[in-house]
Scaffold this motif. Structure first.
Motif, short mmCIF file in Angstrom:
data_model
loop_
_atom_site.label_atom_id
_atom_site.label_comp_id
_atom_site.label_asym_id
_atom_site.label_seq_id
_atom_site.Cartn_x
_atom_site.Cartn_y
_atom_site.Cartn_z
N ASP A 140 -19.88 -18.45 2.64
CA ASP A 140 -20.82 -17.59 1.90
C ASP A 140 -20.20 -16.26 1.50
O ASP A 140 -20.91 -15.33 1.14
CB ASP A 140 -22.10 -17.36 2.71
CG ASP A 140 -21.85 -16.62 4.01
OD1 ASP A 140 -20.67 -16.53 4.43
OD2 ASP A 140 -22.81 -16.13 4.61
N ILE A 141 -18.86 -16.15 1.57
CA ILE A 141 -18.20 -14.91 1.12
C ILE A 141 -17.20 -15.22 0.02
O ILE A 141 -16.70 -16.34 -0.10
CB ILE A 141 -17.48 -14.17 2.27
CG1 ILE A 141 -16.27 -14.97 2.76
CG2 ILE A 141 -18.44 -13.84 3.41
CD1 ILE A 141 -15.34 -14.17 3.65
N GLU A 142 -16.95 -14.22 -0.78
CA GLU A 142 -15.90 -14.27 -1.79
C GLU A 142 -15.06 -13.00 -1.64
O GLU A 142 -15.61 -11.90 -1.59
CB GLU A 142 -16.50 -14.32 -3.19
CG GLU A 142 -15.46 -14.29 -4.31
CD GLU A 142 -16.08 -14.17 -5.69
OE1 GLU A 142 -15.31 -14.10 -6.66
OE2 GLU A 142 -17.33 -14.13 -5.78
N ILE A 143 -13.75 -13.16 -1.54
CA ILE A 143 -12.86 -12.02 -1.33
C ILE A 143 -12.34 -11.51 -2.66
O ILE A 143 -11.82 -12.27 -3.48
CB ILE A 143 -11.68 -12.42 -0.42
CG1 ILE A 143 -12.19 -12.68 1.01
CG2 ILE A 143 -10.60 -11.34 -0.41
CD1 ILE A 143 -11.14 -13.19 1.95
N ALA A 144 -12.49 -10.22 -2.86
CA ALA A 144 -11.91 -9.53 -4.02
C ALA A 144 -10.85 -8.57 -3.49
O ALA A 144 -11.18 -7.54 -2.89
CB ALA A 144 -12.98 -8.79 -4.80
N TRP A 145 -9.59 -8.92 -3.68
CA TRP A 145 -8.50 -8.11 -3.14
C TRP A 145 -8.30 -6.82 -3.93
O TRP A 145 -8.40 -6.81 -5.16
CB TRP A 145 -7.18 -8.87 -3.20
CG TRP A 145 -7.00 -10.08 -2.34
CD1 TRP A 145 -6.81 -11.36 -2.77
CD2 TRP A 145 -6.94 -10.14 -0.91
NE1 TRP A 145 -6.64 -12.21 -1.71
CE2 TRP A 145 -6.72 -11.49 -0.55
CE3 TRP A 145 -7.07 -9.19 0.09
CZ2 TRP A 145 -6.61 -11.91 0.77
CZ3 TRP A 145 -6.96 -9.60 1.41
CH2 TRP A 145 -6.74 -10.94 1.74
N VAL A 146 -7.96 -5.77 -3.21
CA VAL A 146 -7.37 -4.56 -3.79
C VAL A 146 -6.08 -4.36 -3.01
O VAL A 146 -6.11 -4.00 -1.83
CB VAL A 146 -8.30 -3.34 -3.68
CG1 VAL A 146 -7.59 -2.09 -4.20
CG2 VAL A 146 -9.59 -3.58 -4.46
N ARG A 147 -4.94 -4.60 -3.67
CA ARG A 147 -3.67 -4.64 -2.95
C ARG A 147 -2.70 -3.57 -3.45
O ARG A 147 -2.55 -3.35 -4.65
CB ARG A 147 -3.03 -6.03 -3.14
CG ARG A 147 -1.84 -6.30 -2.22
CD ARG A 147 -0.54 -5.94 -2.86
NE ARG A 147 0.53 -5.94 -1.88
CZ ARG A 147 1.70 -5.36 -2.04
NH1 ARG A 147 1.97 -4.70 -3.15
NH2 ARG A 147 2.61 -5.36 -1.08
N ASP A 148 -2.04 -2.91 -2.51
CA ASP A 148 -0.95 -1.99 -2.83
C ASP A 148 -0.13 -1.80 -1.56
O ASP A 148 -0.42 -2.41 -0.53
CB ASP A 148 -1.48 -0.66 -3.35
CG ASP A 148 -0.57 -0.05 -4.43
OD1 ASP A 148 0.66 0.01 -4.18
OD2 ASP A 148 -1.07 0.34 -5.49
N SER A 149 0.90 -0.96 -1.65
CA SER A 149 1.72 -0.69 -0.47
C SER A 149 0.90 0.09 0.56
O SER A 149 -0.15 0.67 0.24
CB SER A 149 2.97 0.09 -0.85
OG SER A 149 2.60 1.34 -1.40
N THR A 150 1.38 0.11 1.78
CA THR A 150 0.63 0.71 2.88
C THR A 150 0.26 2.16 2.62
O THR A 150 -0.90 2.57 2.82
CB THR A 150 1.45 0.61 4.18
OG1 THR A 150 1.67 -0.77 4.48
CG2 THR A 150 0.72 1.27 5.34
N GLY A 151 1.24 2.95 2.18
CA GLY A 151 0.96 4.36 1.96
C GLY A 151 -0.08 4.59 0.88
O GLY A 151 -0.96 5.45 1.01
N VAL A 152 -0.01 3.79 -0.20
CA VAL A 152 -0.95 3.96 -1.31
C VAL A 152 -2.36 3.54 -0.89
O VAL A 152 -3.34 4.23 -1.17
CB VAL A 152 -0.47 3.15 -2.53
CG1 VAL A 152 -1.51 3.19 -3.66
CG2 VAL A 152 0.86 3.71 -3.03
N ILE A 153 -2.46 2.40 -0.20
CA ILE A 153 -3.78 1.93 0.25
C ILE A 153 -4.38 2.90 1.26
O ILE A 153 -5.58 3.21 1.22
CB ILE A 153 -3.67 0.52 0.84
CG1 ILE A 153 -3.53 -0.51 -0.28
CG2 ILE A 153 -4.88 0.19 1.71
CD1 ILE A 153 -4.76 -0.70 -1.14
N THR A 154 -3.55 3.41 2.17
CA THR A 154 -4.05 4.37 3.16
C THR A 154 -4.55 5.64 2.47
O THR A 154 -5.64 6.14 2.78
CB THR A 154 -2.95 4.71 4.17
OG1 THR A 154 -2.50 3.51 4.81
CG2 THR A 154 -3.46 5.68 5.24
N ALA A 155 -3.77 6.15 1.53
CA ALA A 155 -4.19 7.35 0.81
C ALA A 155 -5.49 7.11 0.04
O ALA A 155 -6.37 7.98 -0.01
CB ALA A 155 -3.08 7.79 -0.15
#
Length: 342
Positions: free
Chosen positions: A53-68
């Motif tokens: 019952d879930i659908e995943i929508a990724w938002v992907r980047d490098s660790t530093g960018v995602i953390t920021a």
């Protein structure tokens, strides 16, 4: 007969209408991640098959960018779940009260060092990866480069301009590498080592995979990267040795957490339950050799022997708390050789 045909047609129409409505009942989860690109599809497929019952929508980047990005969105979170991000980053977010307390079903079975020590937990581990040197043996023969066995060997003047490593301010691999040096040497000696190493570094990349990719293509002799990327490239035929330095290596945990403030809490909890399950660990084991759940045998081949015994003692909570200070100091000292940002 005419009435039966009409009834059958009406049932078919209603059935056609019902299918999209049923599909619409799936909850779309916005999932922030720093997973490698080739991991996104198998992770999504496994999760959506297990939690239908879930659908995943990724938002992907490098660790530093995602953390920021997560820190910048703190007042108005856009992510529901983080699945596949450095434990250093999640501990920084934990300190800011950004994570939803939740102990996934079965999480107590994870290795104690690879899960939150809070109750309820704030994050759970998936796998661990270590810093490693991708050393191109063909380039070494052509340019008469000495093969390093330790980090200290990278200071050899013969390697001037032949070393590339990730920028720790944008790459989790870069940060785990310098965290390992600090853990092994102490902070003062680690800064001295990095200052000397800087003389041999040609460029600091904004991706943890890039240095190994660069070395595999023969652009540099030695790329400081992480074990999974090195194993993948060598298994594909790249002429690289995977060197896990004998003087100790830093490591990091990929982990999962729910964002406080998510509007899809129940669905996010179901994904967190899956993330610690045996089927999830088997998917992680296609890429990594050290998994958070004991008793699951990884299927990935080609990992160096004894790499687990070379892990240095890293205080994740302390390093997470000091992360911003350390990155600011690294940037002040060494950012002049960083690659341009895209």
């Amino acid at each position: 007969m005419h009435r039966r045909l009409l009834a059958t047609a009406a049932a078919l129409v209603l059935g056609a209408i019902a299918l999209p409505a049923e599909a619409q009942q799936r909850t779309r989860l916005t999932v922030y991640t720093a997973l490698e690109n080739e991991q996104l599809a198998p992770f999504k497929t496994a999760a959506e098959a297990a939690v239908r019952d879930i659908e995943i929508a990724w938002v992907r980047d490098s660790t530093g960018v995602i953390t920021a990005r997560l820190l910048a969105e703190r007042a108005n979170p856009r992510a529901d779940v983080v699945w596949g991000l450095s434990a250093f980053s999640l501990l920084q977010m934990e300190a800011l009260d950004m994570l939803e307390p939740y102990t996934p079903r079965g999480a107590e079975a994870l290795r104690p060092a690879m899960r939150s020590d809070r109750s309820p937990m704030t994050w759970t581990g998936m796998d661990a990866f270590v810093s490693a040197i991708c050393f191109n043996t063909a380039v070494a023969r052509q340019r008469n480069l000495p093969r390093p066995a330790t980090w200290a060997d990278l200071l050899n003047p013969a390697l001037r301009g032949q070393v590339v490593m990730p920028n720790p301010a944008s790459s989790g691999t870069g940060f785990l590498t310098i965290a390992g040096w600090i853990g092994a040497m102490g902070e003062d000696r680690a800064w001295q080592f990095m200052t000397s190493l800087h003389e041999n570094v040609q460029v600091y990349t904004h991706s943890g995979s890039a240095p190994c990719n660069n070395a595999a293509r023969g652009e540099y002799g030695a790329g400081l990267s992480f074990d999974m990327r090195a194993v993948t490239l060598r298994n594909q035929g790249a002429p690289i040795d995977i060197i896990v330095p004998t003087d100790g290596v830093g490591f990091d945990l990929e982990a999962t957490a729910i964002l406080r403030g998510t509007r899809n809490l129940a669905a996010a909890q179901r994904l967190a339950d899956f993330a610690v399950s045996r089927p999830a660990m088997e998917v992680y084991g296609r890429f990594y050799a050290l998994l958070a759940l004991p008793g699951v045998t990884p299927s990935v081949q080609g990992y160096p022997a004894d790499f687990e015994q070379r892990l240095v003692n890293v205080n994740f909570r302390e390093m997470g708390a000091q992360r911003e200070r350390i990155l600011a100091e690294w940037t002040r000292r060494f950012d002049n050789k960083s690659a341009p940002r895209n």
